[in-house]
Every structure is written in structure tokens, then in C-alpha cells.
Design a protein around this motif. Structure first.
Motif, PDB file in Angstrom:
ATOM      1  N   GLN A   1      73.484   2.614  -7.046  1.00 18.95           N
ATOM      2  CA  GLN A   1      72.329   2.118  -6.279  1.00 18.95           C
ATOM      3  C   GLN A   1      71.668   0.974  -7.054  1.00 18.95           C
ATOM      4  O   GLN A   1      71.454   1.088  -8.266  1.00 18.95           O
ATOM      5  CB  GLN A   1      71.294   3.228  -6.074  1.00 18.95           C
ATOM      6  CG  GLN A   1      71.706   4.282  -5.054  1.00 18.95           C
ATOM      7  CD  GLN A   1      71.702   3.749  -3.624  1.00 18.95           C
ATOM      8  OE1 GLN A   1      71.248   2.626  -3.360  1.00 18.95           O
ATOM      9  NE2 GLN A   1      72.225   4.555  -2.707  1.00 18.95           N
ATOM     10  N   PRO A   2      71.327  -0.109  -6.354  1.00 18.28           N
ATOM     11  CA  PRO A   2      70.668  -1.231  -7.050  1.00 18.28           C
ATOM     12  C   PRO A   2      69.450  -0.789  -7.868  1.00 18.28           C
ATOM     13  O   PRO A   2      69.225  -1.300  -8.969  1.00 18.28           O
ATOM     14  CB  PRO A   2      70.247  -2.159  -5.905  1.00 18.28           C
ATOM     15  CG  PRO A   2      71.200  -1.827  -4.786  1.00 18.28           C
ATOM     16  CD  PRO A   2      71.580  -0.383  -4.934  1.00 18.28           C
ATOM     17  N   ALA A   3      68.690   0.180  -7.349  1.00 19.16           N
ATOM     18  CA  ALA A   3      67.475   0.603  -8.057  1.00 19.16           C
ATOM     19  C   ALA A   3      67.795   1.202  -9.423  1.00 19.16           C
ATOM     20  O   ALA A   3      66.929   1.240 -10.310  1.00 19.16           O
ATOM     21  CB  ALA A   3      66.709   1.630  -7.215  1.00 19.16           C
ATOM     22  N   TYR A   4      69.029   1.671  -9.611  1.00 18.27           N
ATOM     23  CA  TYR A   4      69.391   2.314 -10.878  1.00 18.27           C
ATOM     24  C   TYR A   4      70.396   1.486 -11.690  1.00 18.27           C
ATOM     25  O   TYR A   4      70.984   1.982 -12.645  1.00 18.27           O
ATOM     26  CB  TYR A   4      69.890   3.744 -10.622  1.00 18.27           C
ATOM     27  CG  TYR A   4      68.700   4.664 -10.415  1.00 18.27           C
ATOM     28  CD1 TYR A   4      68.037   5.222 -11.504  1.00 18.27           C
ATOM     29  CD2 TYR A   4      68.188   4.897  -9.146  1.00 18.27           C
ATOM     30  CE1 TYR A   4      66.912   6.004 -11.335  1.00 18.27           C
ATOM     31  CE2 TYR A   4      67.058   5.681  -8.960  1.00 18.27           C
ATOM     32  CZ  TYR A   4      66.422   6.229 -10.063  1.00 18.27           C
ATOM     33  OH  TYR A   4      65.301   7.003  -9.901  1.00 18.27           O
ATOM     34  N   GLU A   5      70.494   0.198 -11.319  1.00 15.63           N
ATOM     35  CA  GLU A   5      71.403  -0.697 -12.040  1.00 15.63           C
ATOM     36  C   GLU A   5      71.076  -0.725 -13.535  1.00 15.63           C
ATOM     37  O   GLU A   5      71.966  -0.837 -14.379  1.00 15.63           O
ATOM     38  CB  GLU A   5      71.251  -2.094 -11.436  1.00 15.63           C
ATOM     39  CG  GLU A   5      72.471  -2.976 -11.603  1.00 15.63           C
ATOM     40  CD  GLU A   5      72.233  -4.346 -10.975  1.00 15.63           C
ATOM     41  OE1 GLU A   5      71.858  -4.398  -9.782  1.00 15.63           O
ATOM     42  OE2 GLU A   5      72.398  -5.346 -11.700  1.00 15.63           O
TER      43      GLU A   5
ATOM     44  N   GLN B   1      78.831   1.613 -13.826  1.00 18.34           N
ATOM     45  CA  GLN B   1      79.642   0.679 -13.043  1.00 18.34           C
ATOM     46  C   GLN B   1      80.599   1.447 -12.157  1.00 18.34           C
ATOM     47  O   GLN B   1      80.907   2.612 -12.435  1.00 18.34           O
ATOM     48  CB  GLN B   1      80.474  -0.188 -13.987  1.00 18.34           C
ATOM     49  CG  GLN B   1      79.622  -1.163 -14.737  1.00 18.34           C
ATOM     50  CD  GLN B   1      80.422  -1.988 -15.714  1.00 18.34           C
ATOM     51  OE1 GLN B   1      81.589  -1.700 -15.984  1.00 18.34           O
ATOM     52  NE2 GLN B   1      79.774  -3.004 -16.247  1.00 18.34           N
TER      53      GLN B   1
END
Ligand SMILES: Cc1ncc(COP(=O)(O)O)c(C=O)c1O
Length: 371
Positions: free
Chosen positions: A322-326, A331
């Protein structure tokens, strides 16, 4: 024929008289905040789960927030979680200043793999398995690994009201009764759904229950005395009345879900590459989703949509991607079993009121797609 993924209206109509009367009772009593209707639902839901306590809170997310806080999770801590879940499993971890550590799932069940947990347990402050799709995680092994490490387990039981495990000693334990705490969601489409947001924390620990009760209501010890800084996470009493009116049929509703899924399996399993994850011996799912896997998921989903069939995907993007947890640095390729579920999982329409004609419509459409 239109077949929705879930049918909240049908559930209301089936319970209409009881729900309308329960809501009227609350309105006429004007006991809108906590009060006797909330207490009555809490007692009934604790009895349903087989736990000493159930504490009504504002949502499933709030339940996780309060349980993690009451378990002492805080800044700098690490919480072991699966990445095959809804994001609400980990948001409260972040709110408390802790970090999720993603643990691979068992490819047969979709839930946290105890062997992977064993490898990931060092430095973990709490373990948060998810009974995803209504299928119980392996609570005996997870509980043993966490106990060895001396850390608490909190169940994300948001999708698993009534799911059961027969333990090695023969006892049957329901979701929410395996660990320090269970966290339930009563989001409208859940197996037990409110008319808005609502949730509950279950526990067998009296002190923990008292801590959750205090935290949900501004850290109160009396009306204007606040021993700790708490939250505004109370369950709306109108929701408690709705839930109590529906609770009486929940076991039968779960049974109906199981029958409908069994019918999907016998009609569709093995057609094309369709695979329905089987029940694990000793673990009884409550089938929050009629989950099937196929490498043709996206094309099948689009085909069903054209036929006005509301299939869903739970969930297309695993939490570690999720982008929020990048910022955590995961990966694609880190959790192959999790990623395969996210790529291939499809939920067919499922609710206790699903008619034989609707069921047949879904089966025919899926069969047509693979033909
Ligand atoms: C696995 C899981 N955890 C947590 C939640 C959060 O529950 P709520 O939507 O009631 O906050 C949900 C439901 O949405 C869920 O499916």
C-alpha cells in the motif's frame, strides 16, 4: 437478474419488526450514550463468543486501537501482522507509534503462517493474526509461539463472528476467545452488521476489560474524573439495539452462508482454474466471503459485472504494498503467497438471503465465462 455482492436491505427486512421495535425503545428511553441497551447487547455478544466480556465500541478499527493500547503497544514497538487484510488492521498500530512487521500467510488458508511467525517473532511486542474471510487462523500454534516469546496476541476477528476452532484438548473456542483480546467489526456488510459503524472488543481478562472500558470513554473513572487520556470510541446505543435484534439468527445465518458456499464449490470448483480454499480440519469458517481463486480474476470480474453480478476483491493490494506504508521499505516479491492471494482472489455474492435463482445466476455466469 441483478445479484449484489451483499444485500443489507434484505437483512433489514428479515429482522424489520425486531429492529424497528428495538430502535424505538432506545429513542423513547433517550438513553443514547451507553445505557441499558448497550449493556444488554454486550452481555449477549459475550455469551455468543463464549467470553467473559464484550465491550461495545465505535467500529472494528476502534476495537483494534483500544485493544492494542490496553495491551500496552506504544511508540517504537513492533506488531506482527499478515499483509493479506484490510488496512484497518494496521492503521491503529501506526496511530500508537508502533510499526507493523508483515508475516507471510499460509497459502492454503490465507491466514498468518505460524512457521513464518516463528521466524519473525524476535523483537515483536504483540501478535495480531486476522481471521480473514471468516476463516480462523491457527490460534493454537500462534498462541504457543507468542507465549514462548512472552507477548500478547490480539485477534482481528472483524470478519469472523462465530468462527470456531476445536482445540487439541477437544474444547471448541470461538473467534475472540483465543487470546488476550478479540476485535470485531459490525460494519453493515459484516456477518453481524449494524446500521452504521460499530465494533466490539472481547476478552476473558477482567483487568483488561476494565482498561478497554476506560479507554473507550475518555479515560473516565467518573463523569468528570479522567485517570488516563482515553478516546471517544463508544458504541452508538442505537447500533447496539440493532445488533441485539439481529444476533439471535447469527448462528443460523452463518450456517446458511456455509451451505451456499458448499453449493458454489460443488458447482464450480475445478472449472477452468477455479480453486476454493477448503476448510481446514478442526476449524469452522463463518464464510464472510465466498472466496475463490483464479489466475483470470480481473477478466472474470469484468465479465460478471457485465452480467450485473456484484463480485468483489478482498483485497487487491496487500498491506505491505500500500502506498501509505511505502516508508516501511517492503517490495513486491517479499511475500509471494500473500501477493498471489491478492492477485487471484475473488469474492462471489454471498448473504444468507441469497435466493436459489440468484445462486444459479452466479453459477451460470461463471460457467459461461470459462466455457
Ligand atoms: C479484517 C478487518 N479488520 C478491521 C476492519 C475494520 O472494521 P471497521 O470497518 O468496523 O472499522 C475490517 C472491516 O472493515 C476488516 O475487514
Amino acid at each position: 437478474m441483478n445479484v449484489p455482492l451483499v444485500d443489507v436491505k434484505a437483512a433489514y427486512l428479515r429482522h424489520k419488526d425486531a429492529i424497528d421495535a428495538a430502535m424505538r425503545d432506545v429513542v423513547e428511553s433517550t438513553a443514547f450514550i451507553q445505557g441499558p441497551h448497550l449493556r444488554a447487547f454486550e452481555e449477549a455478544f459475550a455469551a455468543f463468543c463464549g467470553t467473559r466480556h464484550a465491550i461495545g465500541v465505535g467500529s472494528g478499527t476502534a476495537a483494534l486501537h483500544l485493544a492494542l493500547a490496553a495491551a500496552g503497544v506504544g511508540a517504537g514497538d513492533v506488531v506482527a501482522v499478515p499483509a493479506h487484510s484490510f488496512i484497518a488492521t494496521i492503521e491503529p498500530v501506526s496511530w500508537l507509534g508502533a510499526k507493523p512487521r508483515f508475516v507471510e500467510i499460509d497459502p492454503q488458508t490465507g491466514a498468518m503462517d505460524p512457521a513464518a511467525l516463528k521466524n519473525a517473532i524476535d523483537g515483536v511486542r504483540a501478535v495480531l493474526p486476522v481471521h480473514i474471510h471468516g476463516r480462523p487462523a491457527d490460534m493454537e500454534q500462534i498462541g504457543a509461539i507468542a507465549a514462548d516469546a512472552g507477548v500478547p496476541v490480539i485477534e482481528d476477528a472483524a470478519q469472523a463472528h462465530g468462527a470456531e476452532i476445536t482445540r487439541a484438548d477437544g474444547s471448541v473456542v470461538r473467534a475472540g476467545g483465543h487470546a488476550l483480546a478479540g476485535c470485531f467489526s459490525f460494519y453493515p456488510g459484516k456477518n453481524l452488521g449494524a446500521f452504521g459503524d460499530a465494533g466490539a472488543v472481547t476478552t476473558n481478562d477482567d483487568d483488561f476489560a476494565a482498561a478497554v472500558r476506560r479507554l473507550r470513554d475518555h479515560g473516565r473513572t467518573s463523569k468528570y474524573e479522567h485517570e488516563i487520556i482515553g478516546y471517544a470510541h463508544r458504541m452508538d446505543t442505537l447500533q447496539a439495539a440493532v445488533l441485539h435484534a439481529k444476533l439471535g439468527t447469527l448462528d443460523a445465518d452463518n450456517q446458511r452462508r456455509a451451505e451456499l458456499v458448499a453449493d458454489y464449490v460443488s458447482a464450480l470448483d475445478g472449472i477452468g482454474d477455479l480453486w476454493f480454499p477448503p476448510e481446514t480440519p478442526g476449524r469452522r469458517s463463518v464464510y464472510h466471503h465466498a472466496l475463490v481463486r483464479t489466475a483470470h480474476r480481473d477478466a472474470l470480474l469484468a465479465f460478471l459485472k457485465q452480467r450485473a453480478i456484484g463480485a468483489g476483491v478482498h483485497y487487491p493490494v496487500p498491506l505491505h504494498l500500500q502506498p501509505a506504508y511505502e516508508f516501511l521499505g517492503y517490495q513486491r516479491g517479499d511475500l509471494p503467497a500473500t501477493e498471489a492471494w491478492a492477485d487471484e482472489c475473488l469474492s462471489l455474492p454471498l448473504y444468507p438471503e441469497l435466493t436459489a435463482a440468484q445462486h444459479a445466476t452466479v453459477v451460470a455466469a461463471v460457467t459461461d465465462y470459462f466455457a
